[in-house]
Design an enzyme around this catalytic site. Structure first.
Site, mmCIF file in Angstrom:
data_model
loop_
_atom_site.group_PDB
_atom_site.id
_atom_site.type_symbol
_atom_site.label_atom_id
_atom_site.label_comp_id
_atom_site.label_asym_id
_atom_site.label_seq_id
_atom_site.Cartn_x
_atom_site.Cartn_y
_atom_site.Cartn_z
ATOM 1 C CG ASP A 402 -1.873 1.093 1.272
ATOM 2 O OD1 ASP A 402 -2.404 1.410 0.296
ATOM 3 O OD2 ASP A 402 -2.504 1.283 2.584
ATOM 4 C CD GLU A 405 -0.314 5.215 -4.105
ATOM 5 O OE1 GLU A 405 0.012 5.892 -3.079
ATOM 6 O OE2 GLU A 405 -0.853 4.080 -4.189
ATOM 7 C CG ASP A 493 -8.457 4.151 0.008
ATOM 8 O OD1 ASP A 493 -8.140 3.011 0.074
ATOM 9 O OD2 ASP A 493 -7.578 5.216 0.393
HETATM 10 O O1 MIG Z 1 -4.060 6.155 4.253
HETATM 11 O O2 MIG Z 1 -3.768 0.798 5.868
HETATM 12 O O3 MIG Z 1 -6.069 2.154 0.309
HETATM 13 O O4 MIG Z 1 -6.692 -0.023 1.573
HETATM 14 O O5 MIG Z 1 -7.025 0.025 4.595
HETATM 15 C C1 MIG Z 1 -4.699 4.781 4.169
HETATM 16 C C2 MIG Z 1 -4.641 1.633 5.735
HETATM 17 C C3 MIG Z 1 -3.920 3.828 4.203
HETATM 18 C C4 MIG Z 1 -4.881 2.958 2.267
HETATM 19 C C5 MIG Z 1 -5.719 1.707 1.522
HETATM 20 C C6 MIG Z 1 -6.544 0.917 2.513
HETATM 21 C C7 MIG Z 1 -5.989 0.660 3.611
HETATM 22 C C8 MIG Z 1 -5.392 1.952 4.343
HETATM 23 N N1 MIG Z 1 -4.471 2.529 3.724
#
Ligand code: MIG
Length: 840
Positions: A402, A405, A493
């Site tokens: 996650d 980017e 998201d």
């Molecule tokens: O700032 O890890 O898209 O699936 O649950 C949010 C917490 C960070 C974004 C991800 C989401 C995940 C969440 N993350």
């Protein structure tokens, strides 16, 4: 006319094809190099002066570009290129003042490049001339309609703030596919497709037929041009050719094709194990549980919270006994903390991204100030890969990447465990290694779009090193062209809204057409609270996403399939059970993706290029070649209007037959997602299981949709024999032995005419030995056939129960035939009464 700050190529001075692998074209101010691959992809590189852009394919972990021999000749003022062996001709038109490069495909111009210009430093522009009737799609992960005509799209990976319709999103794939429907009134000419890929992992912008209906204008923050023109003529050809150099996905572990249950909020071993218990007790099939950031110690990657997950190894082995695998999240940000070994070690080795003054750059993320590894360096990837040992040794099955980017924010508010991020942070003034030459540095912006890809590459390597025999599973939010080599992609998201359910279809089709077959969206929506009806409709569709996962945020209501009461739970059970029943079909489709780049989810026009009406449809889709899904996407709707491409279709659930082309409305009470099988077609299934590791009672149940083609009410075309084929693929499901030939493929073919249906199961191929097994063939809707033969011997059709060996029986509207599959070819033939002639 060129703007003053722009450099345009000018007139052609001369060309040079002394090296058969490329043709150099020297214009007044710009040098072009053209090469062609064995998949007939034309690559155009150009730069001001003589320094052509460096080939990054190896540096990004791809295959080397393999050009075939070509030569150039002039005819009528036009330069032509010819493939020395295949004799195919690509044409380069030389206009007095600027080059235009036309890709010829199936005798017609598919794409033409023109208006190439350079703006120093680091900016290039090019216009692609396309058919004004083409739909323009692909473009990686994008919101909106599938056809991006009229859109201005940006390629720059970013954490998308949960706003639907936002652009850009998390994944940049500067690739598009132009698919042109047949000319109006012409039913014979199939549509034609071609693709264009821009190799640029800095930002780029695509103006998609806004200024002119037949032009896509591309502006990229790169100093040279590196473009690939990908001929068709079919979409499948474009995808095969594109992935021949961008890369294809390895075979996924079969368990990753099962259902995944996730939530940001499974913050203790008890909670997680309770989810597992519930799913099994309620017979909701599932393979994977996911752990979000809460499992870590203060959000430090590669650690466990020793209070809430005191004995991870024991927990994971208890879950494994119930057939569950666990995938844990990993963010790239490493907490700045001198006492934390991952940080201290990374710092000592100089592995984190730096500002141009040499200081380590930090950004605010969950753990607080965090440093970002520079994954462009092989050494750093190797180091990152090794960190996965801790998780893999405890029994973690896969990794969810996650925030890559990469994302982070300017500041945040913290109350105990609650963290409120404030404003996304733009990463400025940061340098990274040039992936092509690590001794040089580039600004972060110049390499931003490969940050996630390079991280996934390291993660994939880490899992592979930890368990050399097993296939890795990585899920990612960010990526660039070729991400499918390392990871499945989820679309980030979304929210619990009907709009987002609908949107997931075009987003996943767009990704699928960009080389990423293994993709999915959060079922039920990540943000907000999901209403029961929406969840029911979402899991119906989501159970058939290539990557199928429910995920949600702690703030909203619970989102397990059993959290919405018995009615929705029953809908979910049916949907997830269908996914398991379809596993032999699905697994084979993933194998096709692995071998040829063909997507698992396909827009209608992919399968029906000759049908103009199909090009506008992006709320229905094909799951492989045989099944069409027409999900319900509106609150309160109990029916679904859908388009039937030409031919006969049969509802998977009740066997009702419908003739296309045209629009029909089907009943769709809450438990029903209309799924229609194409006639004729084949869908290998199995009896349901609770997870992919559980042996199916019946490992192969072949559903044959051919009978309706025999029906007297069928259209004129039914007089002809029609056929379908499918390649069934099987292997052990988890190891890399398939790379050494340990797999089994079985070619299934079907011929249907008004008089007969013939199913031919070819001799099994491949080196994997399978035990002899009982196979059941279900000829859907063929219950009225008078005669059935298996390998020439007539079957009595009166057996009441399932038999052993060779047998036949009528079962409602269907006719079933059983045989023992020991790898030898089998021929099953059904005949309709009173009709003499069948297919040969
Ligand atoms: O700032 O890890 O898209 O699936 O649950 C949010 C917490 C960070 C974004 C991800 C989401 C995940 C969440 N993350």
């Amino acid at each position: 006319m060129a703007r003053r700050s722009e450099v345009v190529p000018g007139r052609l001075i001369g060309w040079d094809d002394s090296d058969p692998r490329r043709v150099l074209l020297r214009f007044e101010r710009v040098l072009f190099e053209i090469s062609v691959s064995d998949e007939a992809v034309v690559r155009v590189r150009a730069a001001v002066g003589s320094a052509l852009p460096v080939d990054p394919s190896i540096a990004l972990g791809r295959e080397r570009w393999r050009p075939v021999s070509i030569h150039a000749f002039e005819r009528g003022g036009i330069i032509h290129l010819e493939d020395v062996h295949a004799g195919a001709v690509w044409r380069i038109d030389i206009e007095p003042h600027e080059p235009s490069i036309a890709l010829m495909s199936a005798g017609a111009r598919a794409l033409t490049l023109e208006q190439i210009s350079f703006r120093a430093p680091g900016a290039v522009g090019v216009t692609a001339k396309v058919s004004e009737r083409a739909i323009l799609t692909g473009f990686g992960e994008k919101a909106g309609r599938l056809d991006k005509r009229g859109a201005a799209l940006k390629m720059r990976n970013r954490d998308a703030d949960m706003r639907a319709g936002g652009d850009p999103l998390y994944v940049a794939i500067p690739f598009f596919l132009a698919a042109t429907p047949p000319p109006p009134g012409d039913e014979q000419t199939p549509g034609r497709a071609a693709g264009l890929f821009l190799e640029c992992y800095a930002s780029s912008r695509f103006d998609v037929a806004r200024a002119a209906a037949d032009r896509v204008r591309i502006e990229a923050d790169c100093s040279g041009l590196d473009l690939y023109l990908v001929p068709g003529p079919s979409c499948a050809d474009v995808l095969r050719r594109f992935t021949s150099f961008a890369g294809r996905m390895p075979m996924p572990p079969k368990w990753a094709l099962g259902y995944h249950q996730s939530r940001w909020g499974y913050d203790s071993a008890d909670k997680l194990e309770n989810v597992a218990r519930q799913l099994r007790a309620r017979r909701l099939p599932a393979d994977v549980l996911m752990l979000d950031i809460d499992y870590m110690d203060g959000f430090r990657v590669f650690t466990w919270n020793d209070q809430r997950f005191a004995q991870p190894q024991q927990m994971l082995s208890r879950l494994a006994e119930q057939g569950f695998r666990v995938v844990t999240i990993i963010d790239p940000g490493v907490k700045v903390d001198a006492d934390y070994p991952v940080y201290a070690d990374g710092l000592a080795r100089g592995y984190f991204c730096r500002r141009s003054d040499g200081s380590v750059y930090t950004v605010q993320v969950w753990p607080g100030a965090s440093a970002l590894p520079d994954f462009n360096r092989a050494e750093v990837r190797q180091w990152w890969a090794q960190q996965h040992r801790v998780l893999a040794d405890a029994g973690v099955a896969g990794i969810w990447n996650d925030m890559n980017e990469p994302a982070g924010w300017q500041s945040d508010l913290r109350w105990g465990r609650l963290i409120l991020p404030y404003r996304n942070q733009n990463i400025e003034g940061v340098v990274q290694a040039d992936p092509v030459d690590e001794t040089r540095t580039l600004s972060h912006e110049e390499v931003r779009n490969i940050y996630g890809l390079q991280e996934c590459r390291a993660t994939f390597a880490g899992l592979q090193e930890a368990r050399p025999q097993q296939r890795p599973f990585v899920l990612t939010r960010s990526g660039y062209a070729g991400i499918q080599r390392y990871a499945a992609v989820w679309t980030g998201d979304n929210a619990s809204r009907w709009h987002d359910l609908r949107q997931s279809i075009s987003m996943l089709l767009g990704l699928s057409l960009s080389g990423v077959p293994f993709c999915g969206s959060d079922i039920g929506g990540f943000a907000l609270s999901c209403p029961s009806e929406l969840y029911a409709r979402w899991i119906q569709l989501g159970a058939l996403y290539p990557f199928s996962r429910t995920h949600s945020m702690w703030l909203g209501r619970a989102q397990e399939p059993y959290s919405f009461g018995p009615r929705v739970e029953a809908v979910a059970r049916q949907a997830l059970t269908l996914r398991m029943r379809l596993m032999p079909y699905l697994y084979s489709l993933f194998h096709h993706a692995h071998r040829t780049g063909a997507p698992v989810w396909r827009p209608l026009f992919y399968e029906f290029p000759e049908e103009a009406a199909c090009y506008a449809i992006d709320d229905q889709l094909m799951l492989g070649p045989s099944l069409m899904l027409a999900p319900v996407l509106e609150k309160g709707a109990r029916s679904r209007k859908l388009y039937l491409p030409p031919g006969r279709w049969m509802c998977l659930d009740d066997g009702s037959a419908h003739d296309g082309p045209g629009w029909i409305t089907l009943n769709a009470p809450l438990p029903r997602l209309p799924i229609l099988a194409r006639v004729p077609s084949l869908v290998p299934m199995q009896s349901p299981v609770q997870h992919t590791g559980e042996p199916a009672e019946e490992p192969l149940v072949l559903h044959v949709f051919g009978a309706a083609a025999m029906g007297p009410s069928h259209s004129v075309r039914a007089s002809a024999t029609r056929s379908a084929a499918f390649e069934l693929y099987e292997d052990d499901g988890t190891t890399r032995d398939y790379e050494r030939g340990l797999f089994a493929t079985t070619r299934l073919s079907l011929h249907a005419s008004p008089a007969a249906i013939v199913l031919e199961v070819a001799a099994r191929e491949g080196r994997l030995a399978l035990p002899a097994r009982q196979v059941r063939v279900v000829f859907r809707g063929a219950g009225d056939c008078a005669e059935a033969r298996c390998d020439g011997s007539a079957l009595a059709l009166d057996d009441a129960a399932l038999g052993q060996g060779i047998w036949g029986r009528r079962s409602g509207d269907d006719l079933e035939v059983g045989y023992v599959d020991d790898g030898r070819p089998v021929r099953v033939e059904l005949r309709r009464q009173g009709l003499e002639s069948g297919p040969q």
